[in-house]
Every structure is written in C-alpha cells, then in structure tokens.
Design an enzyme around this catalytic site. Structure first.
Site, PDB file in Angstrom:
ATOM      1  N   CYS A  90       3.707   9.990  -1.115  1.00 31.15           N
ATOM      2  CA  CYS A  90       2.343  10.304  -0.678  1.00 31.15           C
ATOM      3  C   CYS A  90       2.238  10.591   0.813  1.00 31.15           C
ATOM      4  O   CYS A  90       1.381  11.374   1.234  1.00 31.15           O
ATOM      5  CB  CYS A  90       1.374   9.192  -1.077  1.00 31.15           C
ATOM      6  N   HIS A 163      -1.362   3.589  -0.241  1.00 30.73           N
ATOM      7  CA  HIS A 163      -1.299   5.010  -0.594  1.00 30.73           C
ATOM      8  C   HIS A 163      -1.851   5.850   0.553  1.00 30.73           C
ATOM      9  O   HIS A 163      -2.847   5.482   1.182  1.00 30.73           O
ATOM     10  CB  HIS A 163      -2.132   5.218  -1.862  1.00 30.73           C
TER      11      HIS A 163
END
Length: 225
Positions: A90, A163
């Site tokens: 990510c 994330h």
C-alpha cells in the site's frame, strides 16, 4: 493467495528517496505533517500537492467501508486508480496514486524514461483491476520496494495493522485513493488553495472513527524547487 511484501516505513526519509529512485522529480519531496491544525500546513516548505495517510486498519474501518460502498458517488473522470492485490504494497501504491494523478493533471512529476514514466504510459487506459494485475507481476517494482524497506529504521517483520492511502485533487474534488476499495472516493469540492485544509478535515474523520487512536501518520508531497 496474495504475494506478501514487507511494509514501507511511514517517513519522509523512506518515501522521498524511494520515490526518487522510481523517478520522481528532484524538486518534489515528502514532508511530515505534524498536526491536524491549519498552522501545521504553514510549517511545510510549500503547499501540499498530495497527501499520504497511514491509519489503523481495524474492524471499525472495515465496517465503515462496507457501509460506505452502498452510497458512494461516482469518482471524477480521468483518475489514475489501481486495485491492490499485493499484501503490504500500500505504501508504494499510495506513491503511485499521488504522482500519477499529478501527472494526469499535466504536472511534471517524474523523470523521462524512469520507472514511473514507463509505467504511467504502459498503464494508461487500463482498468484498476488490470493495473493491479500488472503491478503484482512487476518484478522491478517489487525489487525497488524491497530495497526501500531495507533502508527503513523500523522492524519490517513486525505485525502490520495499518494501511496507506493517498489524497489528491482531481476535477475540483478531494479524492481518496485506496486500492483496497472498489473505487476512488470523492470527498467533496476542493481547490488548489483549499486542498491542504480539506485534507485535514478528511483525516480528522478517519481519526474520529477510531476513537482517539494515535496510530496515524501524515506526509505531504510538496514541490521544493
């Protein structure tokens, strides 16, 4: 089963050298945003062109994503958006989302012939799923990501429960780009002048959903030259 990369460290000391290795223009750099107050934007060397947010990837977030998907408005046309199907990729995807959408707006953000320049041209016109599949098979990007991880100061073997996403301005909208979602998310009107403040508002909404968690980090991409 998804390939499993090691996570990038959320630090300008990792993101800026890594992005420049990929071909980001030397005049661009990532800087920490130290608070969610407007005065923090004044501490940056220039107004943010894009923002990268690291946040806790919790059950509360996943529940919100499920509810949000029911009422998502269409994303602005012309976005670069890719799906994530590689675990812990990510951070790299957030960099691509930030830089490729700036490039789509006509900004000069990477060096000719670089990894970024070649992928930008190669992936034009592909669907988010097709780009995600090509990313997954890209051995050069994986190698460069791995080298960037090795240059970090935190333990890349530690369990990951966070994330990265990118926030950009596109078509007069503040847009959230998260490869784990079905589509890009428009958060309402913004402008070059208001982009930074509008990002602070959206990030505060993320924090409010996590009821005071401190596991957040924000980096602003700025032009320094």
């Amino acid at each position: 089963m998804e390939p499993d990369w090691k996570p990038l460290e959320s630090s300008p000391d990792t993101f800026t050298p890594f992005a420049r290795t990929l071909g980001m223009a030397p005049a661009l750099a990532f800087h920490d945003l130290c608070a969610l107050e407007p005065w923090a934007l004044d501490m940056l060397p220039a107004p943010p062109l894009a923002v990268v947010l690291l946040f806790p990837y919790t059950q509360a977030h996943l529940q919100f994503v499920e509810e949000q998907a029911v009422t998502l408005p269409p994303a602005p046309p012309g976005l670069f958006y890719m799906r994530q199907n590689v675990k812990n990729a990510c951070g790299t995807i957030a960099i691509l989302h930030a830089l490729f959408n700036l490039a789509s707006s006509g900004a000069e953000v990477f060096e000719p012939g670089s990894v970024l320049a070649t992928r930008f041209e190669k992936w034009k016109g592909l669907t988010p799923e097709e780009i995600g599949s090509q990313f997954r098979a890209d051995e050069e990007l994986e190698k460069l990501h791995r080298e960037a991880v090795c240059g970090g100061k935190t333990d890349a073997e530690a369990p990951v429960d966070s994330h990265f996403i990118a926030l950009v301005e596109a078509g007069g909208q503040l847009v959230e780009l998260d490869g784990r979602k079905q589509q890009a998310v428009a958060h309402g009107p913004t402008s070059t002048a208001n982009f930074g403040v509008d990002c602070l508002r959206v990030i505060q909404e993320f924090m409010d959903r996590e009821k005071g968690s401190v596991l957040f980090a924000v980096q602003a991409l700025v032009r320094t030259g």
